[in-house]
Write an enzyme that holds these catalytic residues in place. Structure first.
Site, PDB file in Angstrom:
ATOM      1  N   GLY A  41       0.580  -1.540  -0.365  1.00 54.39           N
ATOM      2  CA  GLY A  41      -0.205  -0.108  -0.169  1.00 54.39           C
ATOM      3  C   GLY A  41       0.394   1.372   0.001  1.00 54.39           C
ATOM      4  O   GLY A  41       0.431   2.122  -0.790  1.00 54.39           O
ATOM      5  N   SER A  75      -3.801  -3.287  -0.515  1.00 53.11           N
ATOM      6  CA  SER A  75      -2.638  -3.645   0.171  1.00 53.11           C
ATOM      7  C   SER A  75      -2.882  -5.038   0.453  1.00 53.11           C
ATOM      8  O   SER A  75      -4.645  -5.447   1.153  1.00 53.11           O
ATOM      9  CB  SER A  75      -2.394  -3.039   1.200  1.00 53.11           C
ATOM     10  OG  SER A  75      -1.330  -3.405   2.594  1.00 53.11           O
ATOM     11  N   HIS A 132      -2.776  -7.478   2.791  1.00 56.08           N
ATOM     12  CA  HIS A 132      -2.119  -7.960   4.128  1.00 56.08           C
ATOM     13  C   HIS A 132      -3.404  -6.961   4.753  1.00 56.08           C
ATOM     14  O   HIS A 132      -3.556  -7.494   5.724  1.00 56.08           O
ATOM     15  CB  HIS A 132      -1.115  -7.762   4.681  1.00 56.08           C
ATOM     16  CG  HIS A 132      -0.570  -6.569   5.333  1.00 56.08           C
ATOM     17  ND1 HIS A 132      -0.708  -6.502   6.434  1.00 56.08           N
ATOM     18  CD2 HIS A 132      -0.394  -5.537   4.572  1.00 56.08           C
ATOM     19  CE1 HIS A 132      -0.660  -4.408   6.485  1.00 56.08           C
ATOM     20  NE2 HIS A 132       0.163  -4.764   5.513  1.00 56.08           N
ATOM     21  N   CYS A 187       1.536   1.982  12.782  1.00 55.29           N
ATOM     22  CA  CYS A 187       2.313   2.664  12.332  1.00 55.29           C
ATOM     23  C   CYS A 187       3.810   3.675  13.283  1.00 55.29           C
ATOM     24  O   CYS A 187       4.732   3.871  13.146  1.00 55.29           O
ATOM     25  CB  CYS A 187       2.804   3.230  11.241  1.00 55.29           C
ATOM     26  SG  CYS A 187       1.623   2.070  10.220  1.00 55.29           S
TER      27      CYS A 187
END
Lengths: 396, 123
Positions: free
Chosen positions: A71, A198, A200, A323
């Site tokens: 991503g 993305s 996952h 993150c």
């Protein structure tokens, strides 16, 4: 100790079926998709089958799907790739609550001579489409607004923003990393030209993603080299990753309605019961939110402590964004929806997955209030008034 | 990220709560940064007889708060003030660099509590 995973917005487990489909591409079907021989052909055929499966979710042409490493690369490519076509001094519009993959890329472009407008959001986290319209200038080259927010789950009014972008002839990108396979993401309905994905985040493998690029969009590649992905993204294809991405997309599309129905039921129970805790509130919109996202704040306590207390009891959650969990700053998203710093510190994101059960949610609802209570017992602030009247001291 | 010792104290902090009629109270921190500590002292013959804390903050803030109470209990005021933020981090088996300021919070709270105690004593 039993463990309950409620951090699916950070990542999801790889689905067993997906893993089985991937396996041969690590071993017997190891070919380089660019090779002319049979090994290469079986790899490239698998890549193309996956492209079709991803395109089926977006309802676009397979040729409009370009695989990336994930991503973050897709977001970087969308912004930098459009910027590079148009040259410096041009103008980009984005929101102030984007994921850092967009936000920091926009700031990087700003440093390199582009102009960027960061649109405000209301208390639910909605971008106002008329703000977008007002921000468009003659030299605006790109609008980038996320589909659904990764922290508070709010679903943005993309159709309207996209309509405005189209009328004004401006390219429209959306970061769809949290929404893909959770809510419908048909690019023609959303009026988007670029869509980041993305794998996952929806039971696919890590390290693989894609950027949808509407046919006719002028964009420069980010990676140059051997000319893979029709010259748009060089680098030997991550074939097992792409196969997993395709398999997860097919499964995700098939299960989307059923999964989201179940998760909405669990989510709403979680919200209803959690809000019985004193001085707690829900962030994001109560209805226009991702089916799997519940995001709360608890007054007078700090989020990291709560996450760790829950972890001690086997419950995996997050304060908002995996993150930035090592940063001291409270979430930019929470500050932008109007929370004070001290309020934003006490956040908790519970993000559900298809494997979560009613019974698990019941257990979480038993454990959570006790942990909040325990932290409040340690806190010097027992009431909002005490917190408000505390005067911060200077630290060296 | 955190040492086992810090996590142990975070799970079961020692000496948390208030001391009624404390001889000295230190209130320090920054609510915007998300860490505030109150330290309560009971002093007799210049010796810290009892100490308690209340902390709003992360695991490191709660862990450092707890350990300073263990480190200074029974010490004279002068000995207690010698405890540095490095001593606290050392006692905990280290702190992540980004959380070093939490140990400073604990020493600042102690300084403020001692100042409050000395101020009260004069009257």
């Amino acid at each position: 100790m039993r463990r309950i995973y409620l951090d699916h917005s950070a990542t999801t487990p790889l689905d067993r079926e997906v893993l089985e489909e991937m396996k041969p591409y690590f071993s017997s079907k190891f070919g380089n998709a660019s090779s002319l021989h049979s090994f290469g052909r079986e790899a490239s055929e698998a890549v193309e089958r996956s492209r079709e499966k991803v395109a089926a979710v977006l309802k676009c042409k397979p040729s409009e799907v370009f695989f990336t490493s994930g991503g973050t690369e897709a977001d970087n490519w969308a912004l930098k790739g459009i910027a590079l076509v148009e040259g410096r001094n041009k103008h980009i519009i984005t929101s102030s609550i984007e994921h850092h993959a967009v936000l920091h890329t926009a700031q990087y472009l700003e440093k390199n001579g582009y102009k960027v407008t960061y649109l405000p959001v209301d208390r639910y986290g909605f971008v106002n489409p008329s703000d977008v319209e007002d921000a468009i200038k003659k030299d605006t080259i790109l609008i980038s607004v996320m589909h659904a927010n990764n922290e508070i789950g709010t679903i943005e009014p993309l159709e309207e923003i996209g309509r405005i972008a189209r009328e004004r002839g401006v390219c429209f990108h959306t970061d769809g990393i949290q929404s893909f396979c959770k809510i419908p993401a048909e690019v023609d309905k959303l009026n988007v030209d670029l869509f980041s994905i993305s794998a996952h985040k929806f039971y696919g493998p890590k390290g693989i993603g894609a950027l949808y690029i509407r046919e006719g969009t002028k964009i420069e590649p980010l990676l140059h080299g051997g000319g893979h992905e029709r010259g748009m993204r060089s680098g030997t294809e991550n074939v097992p990753g792409i196969v997993g991405f395709g398999a997860a997309s097919e499964l995700g599309l098939k299960r989307m309605e059923k999964d989201s129905e179940k998760m909405i039921m669990l989510r709403d129970r979680l919200i209803k019961e959690t809000l019985k805790i004193e001085d707690s509130w829900l962030n994001g919109h109560p209805v226009k939110r991702l089916p799997n996202n519940a995001h709360f704040c608890f007054g007078l306590i700090e989020g990291e402590s709560l996450i760790l207390y829950l972890d001690e009891r086997g419950i995996a959650a997050s304060t908002g964004s995996a993150c930035s969990s090592k940063s001291l700053e409270p979430s930019h998203v929470l500050l932008r929806i109007g929370l004070k710093h001290e309020e934003a510190h006490g956040s908790l994101r519970l993000s559900l997955g298809r494997e979560n059960t009613k019974e698990e949610i019941g257990h979480v609802l038993e454990v959570l209030p006790k942990q909040v209570e325990k932290l409040r017992a340690i806190s010097p602030f027992k009431t909002k008034k005490q917190l408000a009247s505390f005067k911060s001291t200077e630290e060296d | 990220m955190y040492s086992e010792k810090l996590m142990k104290l975070f799970r079961k902090p020692h000496n948390f709560g208030k001391i009624k009629n404390a001889d000295g109270v230190g209130k320090v921190g920054n609510k915007i940064c998300g860490d505030v500590m109150y330290l309560y002292l009971k002093v007799k013959d210049n010796v810290i007889k009892d100490v308690k804390f209340e902390t709003f903050g992360c695991a490191a803030a709660i862990g450092t708060s707890s350990i300073i109470t263990d480190m200074i209990k029974g010490k004279t005021i002068e000995e207690a003030l010698k405890v540095s933020k490095e001593d606290i981090a050392g006692e905990l088996g280290g702190l992540p660099p980004i959380k070093m300021h939490c140990s400073l919070l604990a020493t600042e709270a102690l300084k403020a509590a001692v100042k409050d105690y000395k101020g009260k004593k004069k009257h």
